[in-house]
Design an enzyme around this catalytic site. Sequence first.
Site, PDB file in Angstrom:
ATOM      1  N   HIS A  83       0.775  -1.277  -0.364  1.00 58.15           N
ATOM      2  CA  HIS A  83       0.480  -0.147   0.069  1.00 58.15           C
ATOM      3  C   HIS A  83       0.660   1.456   0.473  1.00 58.15           C
ATOM      4  O   HIS A  83       1.853   1.631   0.829  1.00 58.15           O
ATOM      5  CB  HIS A  83      -0.916   0.510   1.464  1.00 58.15           C
ATOM      6  CG  HIS A  83      -1.968   1.021   1.079  1.00 58.15           C
ATOM      7  ND1 HIS A  83      -3.216   0.680   0.817  1.00 58.15           N
ATOM      8  CD2 HIS A  83      -2.495   2.349   1.494  1.00 58.15           C
ATOM      9  CE1 HIS A  83      -3.884   1.799   0.532  1.00 58.15           C
ATOM     10  NE2 HIS A  83      -3.077   2.672   1.501  1.00 58.15           N
ATOM     11  N   ASP A  85       0.091   5.701  -1.269  1.00 54.19           N
ATOM     12  CA  ASP A  85      -1.309   6.726  -1.919  1.00 54.19           C
ATOM     13  C   ASP A  85      -0.204   7.552  -2.303  1.00 54.19           C
ATOM     14  O   ASP A  85      -0.608   8.609  -2.280  1.00 54.19           O
ATOM     15  CB  ASP A  85      -1.396   7.173  -0.187  1.00 54.19           C
ATOM     16  CG  ASP A  85      -2.930   6.384  -0.132  1.00 54.19           C
ATOM     17  OD1 ASP A  85      -3.930   6.294  -0.692  1.00 54.19           O
ATOM     18  OD2 ASP A  85      -2.506   5.281   1.028  1.00 54.19           O
ATOM     19  N   GLU A 185      -8.918   2.097  -3.143  1.00 53.72           N
ATOM     20  CA  GLU A 185      -8.726   2.158  -1.775  1.00 53.72           C
ATOM     21  C   GLU A 185     -10.099   2.287  -1.611  1.00 53.72           C
ATOM     22  O   GLU A 185     -10.345   3.773  -0.854  1.00 53.72           O
ATOM     23  CB  GLU A 185      -7.995   2.740  -1.023  1.00 53.72           C
ATOM     24  CG  GLU A 185      -8.187   2.824   0.089  1.00 53.72           C
ATOM     25  CD  GLU A 185      -6.455   4.073   1.233  1.00 53.72           C
ATOM     26  OE1 GLU A 185      -6.085   3.009   1.706  1.00 53.72           O
ATOM     27  OE2 GLU A 185      -6.518   4.407   0.674  1.00 53.72           O
ATOM     28  N   HIS A 212     -13.670   1.693   3.182  1.00 55.85           N
ATOM     29  CA  HIS A 212     -12.015   2.828   3.186  1.00 55.85           C
ATOM     30  C   HIS A 212     -13.343   3.036   4.951  1.00 55.85           C
ATOM     31  O   HIS A 212     -13.354   2.845   5.520  1.00 55.85           O
ATOM     32  CB  HIS A 212     -12.306   3.671   2.650  1.00 55.85           C
ATOM     33  CG  HIS A 212     -11.197   4.718   2.929  1.00 55.85           C
ATOM     34  ND1 HIS A 212     -10.809   5.610   3.726  1.00 55.85           N
ATOM     35  CD2 HIS A 212      -9.816   4.451   3.173  1.00 55.85           C
ATOM     36  CE1 HIS A 212     -10.001   6.200   3.963  1.00 55.85           C
ATOM     37  NE2 HIS A 212      -8.649   5.639   4.077  1.00 55.85           N
ATOM     38  N   HIS A 258      -9.540  -1.847   6.605  1.00 57.55           N
ATOM     39  CA  HIS A 258     -10.441  -1.055   6.862  1.00 57.55           C
ATOM     40  C   HIS A 258     -11.645  -1.172   6.832  1.00 57.55           C
ATOM     41  O   HIS A 258     -12.969  -0.557   7.299  1.00 57.55           O
ATOM     42  CB  HIS A 258     -10.556   0.263   5.571  1.00 57.55           C
ATOM     43  CG  HIS A 258      -9.665   1.665   5.183  1.00 57.55           C
ATOM     44  ND1 HIS A 258      -9.505   2.131   6.528  1.00 57.55           N
ATOM     45  CD2 HIS A 258      -8.209   1.229   5.046  1.00 57.55           C
ATOM     46  CE1 HIS A 258      -8.423   3.130   5.956  1.00 57.55           C
ATOM     47  NE2 HIS A 258      -7.781   2.501   5.019  1.00 57.55           N
ATOM     48  N   HIS A 279      -2.621  -3.025   4.667  1.00 58.35           N
ATOM     49  CA  HIS A 279      -2.163  -2.166   5.030  1.00 58.35           C
ATOM     50  C   HIS A 279      -2.494  -1.945   6.797  1.00 58.35           C
ATOM     51  O   HIS A 279      -3.478  -1.073   7.379  1.00 58.35           O
ATOM     52  CB  HIS A 279      -1.668  -0.865   4.529  1.00 58.35           C
ATOM     53  CG  HIS A 279      -3.478  -0.424   4.606  1.00 58.35           C
ATOM     54  ND1 HIS A 279      -3.936  -0.511   3.205  1.00 58.35           N
ATOM     55  CD2 HIS A 279      -3.153   0.788   5.068  1.00 58.35           C
ATOM     56  CE1 HIS A 279      -4.471   0.719   3.224  1.00 58.35           C
ATOM     57  NE2 HIS A 279      -4.896   1.108   3.835  1.00 58.35           N
ATOM     58  N   ASP A 348       1.652   2.014   4.098  1.00 55.04           N
ATOM     59  CA  ASP A 348       0.969   3.223   4.324  1.00 55.04           C
ATOM     60  C   ASP A 348       2.103   4.556   3.880  1.00 55.04           C
ATOM     61  O   ASP A 348       1.273   5.413   3.778  1.00 55.04           O
ATOM     62  CB  ASP A 348       0.490   3.191   4.994  1.00 55.04           C
ATOM     63  CG  ASP A 348      -1.030   3.359   5.100  1.00 55.04           C
ATOM     64  OD1 ASP A 348      -0.902   4.411   3.932  1.00 55.04           O
ATOM     65  OD2 ASP A 348      -1.619   3.862   5.839  1.00 55.04           O
TER      66      ASP A 348
END
Length: 466
Positions: A83, A85, A185, A212, A258, A279, A348
């Site tokens: 993961h 971002d 995600e 999420h 999540h 993650h 993450d």
Amino acid sequence: MKIGSSKSEAMVLDWKTGTCPLQVHSCRSEMSCTKTILGASCSLCMLSLRALLAFSLCRFISGYSEKERAHNLTYKYPLIDGHNDIALQLRILHNNKLSKINLTHLNKVATDISRLRAGHVQTQMFAVYVLCGAQQMDAVRLTLEQIDVVRRMCTEFPDFELVTSTQELRASAMNKKIACLISIEGGHSIDSSLPALRMFYLLGVRSMSLTHSCNTPWAESSSTFYDVFIRHNNSLTTFGKAVVDEMNRLGMIVDISHTSWGTASAVLKHSKAPVIFSHSSSYTICNHSRNVPDWLLHELKKNRGLIMVNFYSPFVSCKSEANVFHLADHFDHIKRVIGAESIGIGGDFDGGNSFPEGLEDVSKYPVIIQELLKRNWTEDELANVLRRNFLRVFEEVEGVRDYLRWKKPSEEEIPLQEVENPCRSVLQRPSLRKLSSNQSPSLRAEGSLNLLYLGLVLLFSLSLPG
């Protein structure tokens, strides 16, 4: 250097040369005895000093070798990270304008090409994320834009290579490329539509987390921040199971980071393929709702799935600050519970703003490997964590896809009352009455006058002689 056979003989140290060339023979006087004792004491001091220096040198060499071993391991088994971002940061900081940036060296973020290389990251799952507030609005459009920026990033920069299978991933490693896998995600991105899910797959998406920080109409989040789609005792609906089934059929990895524990448990029992926490960390070490309790780890083990440990400090130490020891405790605990063959890494980075000291960006992955080496993790265990466990899971997901090739695409639809989306259009032939009622007053008046005019014309024409 020789030592005399007589018990009364001792060595006198030559401090300039570091040797003991002189011998003091039998103590014939008090002064000579004193010299002998002093000589012996000096010799003992130097031996102790040498031992201390040797011990310190060994510690230094040992530490250096562990650092080198960590880098050698990550070079030999380059990391597959679950993961990242950076795509979100590209939107926030640069409005997705790749032409305006140099992705090799970026400021204000934790990820760029040079640091991915330094951290021996060979495959990165790039998250496609849009805010939960878009769920009942334009989530699909925003998701498409984020897929576009990841695809552009991974095709326009030669260090990257977009991959969609384990075969392509392995080939990418042989070609010394950084492989890009696309992961959505949050299931709100598909707007409760299986056709949308399939179209995302055709665009290269190979993983999706079901939620999420907000519930979807069909799955439950670990967060209670958004007060939407609240249900009781129904954490994965009939349509939610259809989403999992369709992901299994397509060969898309189901991600349960999540999700609520109830949703995660339901998915683990329902999925035909292994699933991942892309993650997440251990709830026993840090009791955050985003982490995974031991009982759920055991269910993950039965599913042959994978938990990819998160580096975000609040999930690691339950505080805003953490260090490598806190993070290593998560690895140790999960290993004790379900074994190293069920563990991966999902850093993450760029999804949070606080990471353990010494692990602030993607170049620092060897640091955690070094710490695990100190904790007696074997090379085989670390090779699994770095790479082989994810490859096994992905291959098994593809195997289930191949087994289900006979199945046609699902036509399951979610009931409209479950979606509760005012922006959804109902596809049916419009009626003239509804069209008329939807018109503005001026248009309706104009239409009435036209009808009156046509009626008068028709009446006048009928009154004329034949």
